[in-house]
Write a protein that holds these residues in place. Structure first.
Motif, PDB file in Angstrom:
ATOM      1  N   PHE A 186       1.812   6.690  -6.772  1.00  0.00           N
ATOM      2  CA  PHE A 186       0.831   7.641  -7.297  1.00  0.00           C
ATOM      3  C   PHE A 186       1.356   9.074  -7.202  1.00  0.00           C
ATOM      4  CE2 PHE A 186      -2.647  10.596  -6.341  1.00  0.00           C
ATOM      5  CZ  PHE A 186      -3.396  10.492  -7.505  1.00  0.00           C
ATOM      6  N   SER A 201      -2.078   3.569   4.175  1.00  0.00           N
ATOM      7  CA  SER A 201      -1.445   2.717   3.156  1.00  0.00           C
ATOM      8  C   SER A 201      -2.384   1.607   2.703  1.00  0.00           C
ATOM      9  CB  SER A 201      -0.152   2.112   3.710  1.00  0.00           C
ATOM     10  OG  SER A 201       0.756   3.118   4.098  1.00  0.00           O
ATOM     11  N   LYS A 250      -5.531   1.657   2.341  1.00  0.00           N
ATOM     12  CA  LYS A 250      -6.566   2.140   1.423  1.00  0.00           C
ATOM     13  C   LYS A 250      -6.139   2.033  -0.041  1.00  0.00           C
ATOM     14  CE  LYS A 250      -8.597   5.443   4.684  1.00  0.00           C
ATOM     15  NZ  LYS A 250      -8.842   6.877   4.978  1.00  0.00           N
ATOM     16  N   TRP A 251      -4.840   2.014  -0.292  1.00  0.00           N
ATOM     17  CA  TRP A 251      -4.340   1.955  -1.666  1.00  0.00           C
ATOM     18  C   TRP A 251      -4.208   0.530  -2.185  1.00  0.00           C
ATOM     19  CZ3 TRP A 251      -3.485   6.252  -4.646  1.00  0.00           C
ATOM     20  CH2 TRP A 251      -3.507   7.476  -3.979  1.00  0.00           C
ATOM     21  N   GLU A 252      -4.401  -0.438  -1.313  1.00  0.00           N
ATOM     22  CA  GLU A 252      -4.177  -1.822  -1.711  1.00  0.00           C
ATOM     23  C   GLU A 252      -5.432  -2.434  -2.333  1.00  0.00           C
ATOM     24  OE1 GLU A 252      -0.872  -2.957   1.757  1.00  0.00           O
ATOM     25  OE2 GLU A 252      -2.925  -3.707   1.874  1.00  0.00           O
ATOM     26  N   PHE A 268       2.200   1.779  -3.500  1.00  0.00           N
ATOM     27  CA  PHE A 268       1.180   2.332  -4.395  1.00  0.00           C
ATOM     28  C   PHE A 268       0.948   3.822  -4.102  1.00  0.00           C
ATOM     29  CE2 PHE A 268      -0.304  -2.066  -5.303  1.00  0.00           C
ATOM     30  CZ  PHE A 268      -0.396  -1.948  -6.677  1.00  0.00           C
ATOM     31  N   ASN A 269       0.892   4.167  -2.836  1.00  0.00           N
ATOM     32  CA  ASN A 269       0.680   5.556  -2.455  1.00  0.00           C
ATOM     33  C   ASN A 269       1.812   6.455  -2.957  1.00  0.00           C
ATOM     34  OD1 ASN A 269      -0.127   7.941  -1.250  1.00  0.00           O
ATOM     35  ND2 ASN A 269       0.216   7.260   0.838  1.00  0.00           N
ATOM     36  N   TYR A 313      -0.217  14.438   0.366  1.00  0.00           N
ATOM     37  CA  TYR A 313       0.419  14.481  -0.957  1.00  0.00           C
ATOM     38  C   TYR A 313       1.691  15.316  -0.925  1.00  0.00           C
ATOM     39  CZ  TYR A 313      -4.283  12.920  -2.080  1.00  0.00           C
ATOM     40  OH  TYR A 313      -5.474  12.245  -2.114  1.00  0.00           O
ATOM     41  N   GLY A 359       0.808  -1.210   0.000  1.00  0.00           N
ATOM     42  CA  GLY A 359       0.000   0.000   0.000  1.00  0.00           C
ATOM     43  C   GLY A 359       0.838   1.255   0.000  1.00  0.00           C
TER      44      GLY A 359
END
Length: 534
Positions: free
Chosen positions: A105, A286, A288-290, A101-102, A160, A98
């Motif tokens: 992005f 983290s 949430k991105w998986e 991925f975060n 971000y 995760g």
């Protein structure tokens, strides 16, 4: 010098004997240092074996990207810009899937925006002429640095923050390289291609090779916190009811650091639980991105509920830490007074710890079970403890230690009434004077002060069981004054009231269990845990 054999035979062994101990000592010291280092590395590995997997995965990802440079054919296609792939892997590769991925992005979006801005500003500066081109580029770099540094501090965009940093350094590198090479579009595209290759390799390796999921880490961390709180609660109550081990017997306690209790491992873990909020928040973000994986197979899994349950559990841990503060306080109730309420305290503690462990087990097994009966038992035992404290509150306010009472045995209690709401003290009135029966001695509420000789015979008992012992020595030096007995009784009452503090905190812990049960039940509903037995 005379050439005799005896001289040679004598001198050579002496030289060997003087050097040999130093060599052995140095060798033993080196071996000890190596063994100690290996032991530390092994303990670090045992804490989390996934660290080794993560390290090998990073090495594999960097190796795959480096092959594009080591082999001639890929290097001729991408050129020196392929270095950006290695940089992307090193920056983007995180511990969990995760987190990768975060960060990926943020990296992709930041690089894309920086590339678009660099192409636009580069073309504008190129068309402005040779003189104005460096001026426009310099001004654009200044404004990009100011804007990105200001916006990333906005509370709504803190998540971000890495993306804004990527925009800044990617824009600066692309615009400056394009200015020197004279082709900003080609430079920007080469950089974006290299970044894409590095990001793709990082994600592919992290997902396919021994994946470490942030959701699974969050799940295990929360369940472990439940067990830690239960263990710490039981450990604290057990030590409080023991005759030995309290810090009133250790005069050096005031010189020690509060966190140094090597014989209480559960306490140290409970303290770490209080500091786990940032870790749970990070793992939830983290997760949430998986994508759906393992036991978490449906989309939009309620990871935020794990954080809420952890917050309620920390409120319970605060009470355990407060109990630990009473345990290591200098003001301590005498042992025989503590063990007078031992059965009730142990009953509440064991049942409350069982509730906490049951909740943790339900989360670990992803089951939704009803613990209503167990919770009622906890409430009943708590009410019994409260009722016992109320009925025998005279022990906490007018406590004295008669000479004929064994300090290691509990004090006698008044017989409990059938009606818990009745006042036991009112049933012991006689001719308008209130009497209390304690160890066969009748003591009136308006009892006269005892004589000085009788106080001297009980001095040793007070020194052992009152707080603090140095106050007794101070009284001995001062001699008997008119306020001797009131001061002595005030100290004894204060020491006895520490037991009321301990029991009040224990009752407050049980009260907070209701909120913990509600939070876990809400998590079970939103996460669609299966009912036990289904």
């Amino acid at each position: 010098m005379n050439g005799k054999k005896g001289s040679v035979e004598i001198n050579i062994p002496l030289a060997i004997e003087t050097k040999q101990p130093e060599t052995t000592k140095t060798s033993c010291g080196g071996d000890f240092f190596v063994k100690a280092w290996i032991q530390k590395v092994w303990e670090f590995y045992k804490e989390d074996s996934d660290r080794v997997k993560f390290s090998f995965k990073v090495g594999l990802a960097v190796l795959l990207v480096s092959l594009l440079i080591l082999f001639r054919a890929p290097y001729e296609i991408f050129g020196t810009s392929i270095i950006w792939s290695i940089l992307t892997v090193a920056i983007m590769f995180e511990y969990t899937v995760g987190s990768t991925f975060n960060r990926g992005f943020n990296r992709a979006l930041g690089s894309l925006l920086a590339g678009i801005l660099a192409i636009a500003v580069g073309q504008l500066a190129l068309s402005a002429g040779v003189v104005a081109e460096p001026i426009i580029i310099g001004i654009s770099i200044f404004f990009i640095g100011v804007i990105t540094s200001f916006v990333k501090q906005w509370s709504a965009l803190v998540a971000y923050e890495y993306g804004f940093r990527v925009i800044l350094f990617t824009y600066c590198l692309i615009i400056v390289s394009g200015y020197r090479m004279g082709n900003p579009i080609r430079t920007s595209m080469d950089r974006l291609y290299s970044i894409s290759i590095g990001g793709f390799v990082a994600v592919l390796v992290n997902v396919l090779v021994f994946p470490i999921w942030a959701g699974e880490q969050l799940h295990k961390e929360l369940v472990n916190n439940f067990n830690i709180v239960a263990d710490s609660l039981e450990e604290c109550a057990k030590k409080y009811l023991e005759d030995e081990g309290l810090d009133q017997d250790h005069p050096e306690f005031s010189k020690t650091v509060m966190d140094e209790f090597p014989d209480e491992p559960a306490y140290k873990k409970c303290k770490a639980t209080l500091n786990s909020s940032s870790k749970l928040d990070y793992l939830a973000i983290s997760a949430k991105w998986e994508p759906p994986h393992g036991r978490f197979r449906h989309f939009f899994y309620p990871w935020a509920e794990y954080v809420k349950v952890g917050a309620v559990l920390r409120y319970c841990a605060y009470e355990v830490m407060a109990l630990h503060g009473v345990l290591h306080s200098e003001i301590q109730a005498p042992c025989n007074l503590r063990i007078t309420f031992q059965a009730e305290i142990q009953d509440v503690t064991s049942l409350a710890a069982e509730v906490v462990r049951s909740l943790g087990k339900d989360i670990g097994n992803m089951n939704r079970s009803l613990i209503t009966s167990l919770l009622k038992r906890v409430h009943s035992s708590t009410e019994r403890l409260q009722r016992t404290i109320d009925m025998h509150s005279y022990l906490l306010t007018t406590y004295c230690d008669p000479p004929d009472v064994n300090p290691s045995k509990p004090l006698p209690k008044l017989p409990e009434q059938a009606d818990p709401e009745s006042n036991s003290l009112e049933n012991n009135t006689n001719s308008g004077t209130q009497n209390y029966t304690l160890s066969g001695t009748i003591t009136t509420a308006q009892a006269q002060p005892e004589s000085y000789n009788h106080e001297m015979t009980r001095k040793q008992s007070r020194r052992m069981h009152s707080w603090p012992s140095r106050e007794v020595d101070a009284f001995e030096e001062e001699g008997v004054t008119t306020d001797f007995l009131p001061r002595m009784r005030a100290l004894e009452s204060t020491a006895a009231l520490s037991l009321a503090t301990f029991t009040s905190l224990l009752i407050e812990f049980v009260a907070r269990l209701d909120h913990l049960v509600e939070a876990v039940d809400k998590l079970a509903k939103t996460a669609k845990f299966k009912h036990e037995g289904v």
